[in-house]
Design a protein around this motif. Structure first.
Motif: not given
Length: 307
Positions: A85-93, A282-292
C-alpha cells in the motif's frame, strides 16, 4: 605502645583499608587499553542498542502486521499489504516527494545562510566576538520548539508583523503553506548547520588562505578552490542534521503548513486518529530508508567524522 594499639584495632571490628585489589585492577586495565575502553562504552552502547536498534526492529516487525477491520485489534499475522500500500499508493508517493523536496530545500537554504555566518565567526571575528556569536547561535536552542513554531505562525499570518512591514511596499506574507513550512524549518535547524561548518572552518589553517592570496588568488577563487574543498565534509555533516530533522518533522507542518502533509503527519494520523499502527510503521520506514541511503552516500566524504 604499638603492641597495645594492635589489639585495640582488632577489637574495634573496623577492617584495614584494602588497596591491593584496586591496584591490581588499575594495573590490569592499564595494560589492556582496549578492554578499558570497552568497559567505558559498554553502558552507552547497551542503552543505544535498546533504545534505537530494538525500537527499529520492533517498528519493522509491526509493519508486517495488520488491523482487524471489525474489532480494530492488531493481528500479529505476517502480511505485505501495508508495504505494498505504501509503495503503490499515489497519496504516499506524492507525500514522499513533497517531504523530500521540502527537506532538500531547507538544507540548501540553511547551508547558504550558514556559510557566511560560520566564515565570519571562524576567520574574521576576534576571540571575544567568536564567543559572543557562538552564544548567539546557541540561544535559539534554549527556547521551546513549539514556542518558536508558533512565533513564526504569528509572524507569517495575514495580520502579523511581516504583513505590517510589507504593506507599504505592496508586498504580502506567504501565509500558511509549504513556503511557511520551509521558512520555519530553515530557522529551526539553522544552528545545527552553522556549528559543524564553523568547526570545519576553524580547522582550516590561516596560512593556506594567506598563501593563496600571495599567489594571486582572489577572494572568490580562494573560497572556491581552497576553502570549500577543505570544509566540504563539514557542510555535509551540517546537511545531515537539517535533512534528517526536516524529513521526520510533523509539528511544524501542523502549525504553519496549512492543509499540506508530510510523512510525519501521515504517521501521526495513522497512530492516533486511524489507530492503524502497522500502516503507520510501514510509512515510517520510508524516511528511515531515505536517511540511511543518504548516510551511505555521504559516508565516503568523511562527513560523519565531523558529527
Amino acid at each position: 605502645m604499638s603492641s597495645a594499639a594492635a589489639p585495640t584495632q582488632q577489637r574495634s571490628g573496623v577492617p584495614a583499608p584494602r588497596h591491593g585489589l584496586a591496584r591490581r585492577g588499575s594495573a590490569f586495565f592499564s595494560r589492556h587499553p582496549r578492554l578499558r575502553l570497552g568497559f567505558l562504552i559498554a553502558a552507552p552502547l547497551l542503552w543505544l542498542g535498546i533504545v534505537y536498534v530494538v525500537a527499529l526492529a520492533a517498528l519493522l516487525v509491526t509493519a508486517f502486521w495488520s488491523v482487524d477491520s471489525f474489532t480494530g485489534e492488531i493481528t500479529q499475522s505476517w502480511t505485505l499489504d501495508n508495504i505494498i500500500t505504501v509503495l503503490t499508493g499515489s497519496l504516499y508517493q506524492v507525500v514522499t516527494l513533497r517531504t523530500v523536496g521540502v527537506a532538500l530545500l531547507v538544507t540548501v537554504i540553511d547551508v547558504l545562510i550558514a556559510l557566511p555566518i560560520a566564515f565570519f565567526m571562524a576567520k574574521v571575528a576576534g576571540p571575544r566576538m567568536q564567543r559572543i556569536l557562538v552564544i548567539a547561535v546557541l540561544m535559539p536552542l534554549w527556547a521551546s520548539y513549539l514556542v518558536k513554531a508558533y512565533a513564526w505562525r504569528s509572524v507569517l499570518s495575514q495580520d502579523g508583523i511581516l504583513q505590517w512591514l510589507l504593506t507599504p511596499f505592496g508586498g504580502s506574507t506567504p501565509g500558511y503553506g509549504l513556503t511557511a513550512t520551509i521558512i520555519t524549518l530553515s530557522y529551526l535547524w539553522l544552528p545545527y548547520v552553522i556549528l559543524p561548518i564553523y568547526a570545519g572552518l576553524e580547522r582550516v589553517p590561516d596560512s593556506l588562505l594567506e598563501a593563496s592570496g600571495d599567489l594571486g588568488g582572489r577572494t572568490w577563487m580562494t573560497l572556491r578552490l581552497v576553502t570549500l574543498p577543505l570544509i566540504w565534509p563539514a557542510i555535509i555533516a551540517g546537511s545531515i542534521f537539517s535533512f534528517s530533522l526536516s524529513l521526520g518533522d510533523y509539528l511544524t507542518v501542523n502549525i504553519v503548513g496549512g492543509a499540506n502533509q508530510m510523512l510525519g503527519n501521515l504517521v501521526f494520523t495513522n497512530v492516533g486518529a486511524a489507530n492503524n499502527l502497522p500502516l503507520a510503521a510501514a510509512i515510517a520506514l520510508i524516511p528511515i530508508a531515505i536517511i540511511f541511503g543518504y548516510l551511505a552516500l555521504v559516508r565516503r566524504t568523511g562527513a560523519l567524522d565531523n558529527l
